[in-house]
Design a protein around this motif. Structure first.
Motif, PDB file in Angstrom:
ATOM      1  N   TRP A 260       0.836  -1.208   0.000  1.00 39.05           N
ATOM      2  CA  TRP A 260       0.000   0.000   0.000  1.00 39.05           C
ATOM      3  C   TRP A 260       0.869   1.256   0.000  1.00 39.05           C
ATOM      4  N   THR A 264       0.623   3.769  -3.200  1.00 40.41           N
ATOM      5  CA  THR A 264      -0.028   5.043  -2.888  1.00 40.41           C
ATOM      6  C   THR A 264       0.983   6.170  -2.752  1.00 40.41           C
ATOM      7  N   PRO A 268      -0.953   9.071  -4.762  1.00 46.91           N
ATOM      8  CA  PRO A 268      -1.662   9.374  -3.507  1.00 46.91           C
ATOM      9  C   PRO A 268      -3.141   9.693  -3.703  1.00 46.91           C
ATOM     10  N   VAL A 271      -6.010   7.286  -2.454  1.00 46.63           N
ATOM     11  CA  VAL A 271      -6.317   7.108  -1.032  1.00 46.63           C
ATOM     12  C   VAL A 271      -7.640   7.791  -0.722  1.00 46.63           C
ATOM     13  N   ARG A 287      -7.882  -0.623   2.002  1.00 39.89           N
ATOM     14  CA  ARG A 287      -6.541  -0.843   1.457  1.00 39.89           C
ATOM     15  C   ARG A 287      -6.589  -1.689   0.183  1.00 39.89           C
ATOM     16  N   GLU A 290      -7.853   0.652  -2.540  1.00 32.14           N
ATOM     17  CA  GLU A 290      -6.843   1.649  -2.903  1.00 32.14           C
ATOM     18  C   GLU A 290      -5.675   1.021  -3.660  1.00 32.14           C
ATOM     19  N   ALA A 294      -4.621   1.763  -7.544  1.00 36.83           N
ATOM     20  CA  ALA A 294      -3.266   2.186  -7.885  1.00 36.83           C
ATOM     21  C   ALA A 294      -2.629   1.241  -8.903  1.00 36.83           C
TER      22      ALA A 294
END
Length: 365
Positions: A260, A264, A268, A271, A287, A290, A294
């Motif tokens: 993560w 991230t 970013p 998030v 998570r 996210e 990503a």
């Protein structure tokens, strides 16, 4: 004594409030006969336990008549068992079944009338005495115990027969719960049968088996404990599953940390915003979402063989993709899903956990 009285008063208020809340729930949600029967059974059995207390017994006898507390105790037990019969024997909301359930009121009413009548015939000095060979020789006392034990035996046997049918179709934790329930009811049945045999032998003089009283008490204790564990098992199982799941999700969310942080850190904006500290399950879910967002953004920088190489090679390719993305500042080309997802949060997180461990290993080296 004042403290005990205050505690009892508070407990009574809490019980009344909980009962009213449950009845209001049934009214709003339309729980049907089964929900009403279960609520009645729990309330009656709880009150029977309260009535059996020494102070409460003395207060009831002083207010009504000598022996009234004993009548009320067995009456509440009978009502509670009748409620259990309806719960186990008449599930669902069928009108026909509800009418058939009404038939259970007949033996219940007969038993309640019999308890009241026989108690009034028992001599005053004997009404509050415990069952013994001496008290069993009184015809009215013997009839009182036989009526109470007879109805409880009938109710326990009816519940056991119903649970056996459910047990054949049940699986998992429900099977365990029903097995404990049935075992508890079997022990309670044996206890009441022992009491019946003891009373018959003592009142007629045909035989003497004083040990039946002690054995019956042991069976009743075992039966009550098994029944309570059985009826509480689904709730305890659900609670245990929730606790273990929360712990597992917290551990898995931590294990996803290296992956993560890597993805991230480069992207970013994936998030999700948060105000408070989320629960472990929600943290894991966030998570996973996210990381997958990503990875989708990084997919143009990952070659097609990313899906087939081992995790160590994936980690190397991912580090390189992050560096390229950081330099480029944006995605290039069409994006794609690079790590297959699953049907639930556990399956969705599994491949990401393997990749995160590989990333953590690469960062250490």
């Amino acid at each position: 004594m004042i403290v005990v009285g205050v505690v009892n008063a508070i407990a009574a208020v809490i019980f009344a409030a909980a009962l009213c809340w449950r009845l209001e729930q049934i009214r709003r949600e339309g729980g049907g006969l089964q929900a009403i029967a279960m609520t009645t059974a729990i309330a009656a059995l709880t009150l029977a336990f309260v009535v059996s207390g020494k102070d409460v017994t003395e207060a009831i006898d002083a207010t009504l008549f000598t022996g009234a507390a004993r009548v009320l105790f067995y009456a509440l037990l009978a009502i509670g068992v009748a409620g259990l019969i309806v719960v186990f024997f008449f599930p669902g909301r069928s009108t026909t079944r509800e009418r058939r359930a009404g038939i259970e009121a007949v033996p219940l009413i007969v038993a309640l009338i019999g308890l009241q009548v026989t108690m009034l015939v028992i001599p005053d000095d004997m009404r509050t005495q415990n069952l013994s060979e001496w008290t069993a020789r009184n015809v009215a006392y013997a009839l009182f115990v036989l009526i109470a034990s007879g109805y409880l035996t009938y109710g326990f046997v009816a519940c056991v027969r119903s649970i056996r049918r459910f047990l054949q179709l049940s699986q998992g934790y429900l099977k365990t719960s029903l097995t404990l329930l049935m075992a508890g009811l079997v022990f309670l049945t044996v206890s009441t049968l022992m009491q019946i045999v003891f009373v018959i032998g003592s009142s007629t003089g045909w035989f003497r088996l004083p040990w039946l009283l002690g054995a019956g008490r042991v069976c009743s204790i075992v039966g009550v404990v098994a029944f309570l564990v059985g009826i509480s098992y689904p709730m305890l199982h659900a609670r245990w599953q929730s606790v273990t799941a929360q712990r597992r999700h917290r551990r898995e969310a931590d294990e996803l940390g290296p992956l993560w942080e890597l993805v991230t850190g480069a992207i970013p904006e994936v998030v999700l915003p948060t105000k408070d500290s989320p629960a472990p399950t929600m943290m894991l879910h966030r998570r996973v979402v996210e990381i997958r967002d990503a990875l989708t953004q990084l997919s143009p920088y990952l070659t097609e063989d990313f899906e087939v190489v081992d995790d160590a090679a994936r980690a190397d390719m991912l580090w390189a993709a992050v560096e390229e993305y950081t330099i480029a500042g944006t995605s290039r080309g069409a994006v794609r899903e690079v790590v297959p997802g699953g049907a639930d949060i556990e399956a969705d997180a599994a491949p990401l956990l393997e990749l995160s461990r590989a990333v953590a290993g690469q960062s250490v080296h």
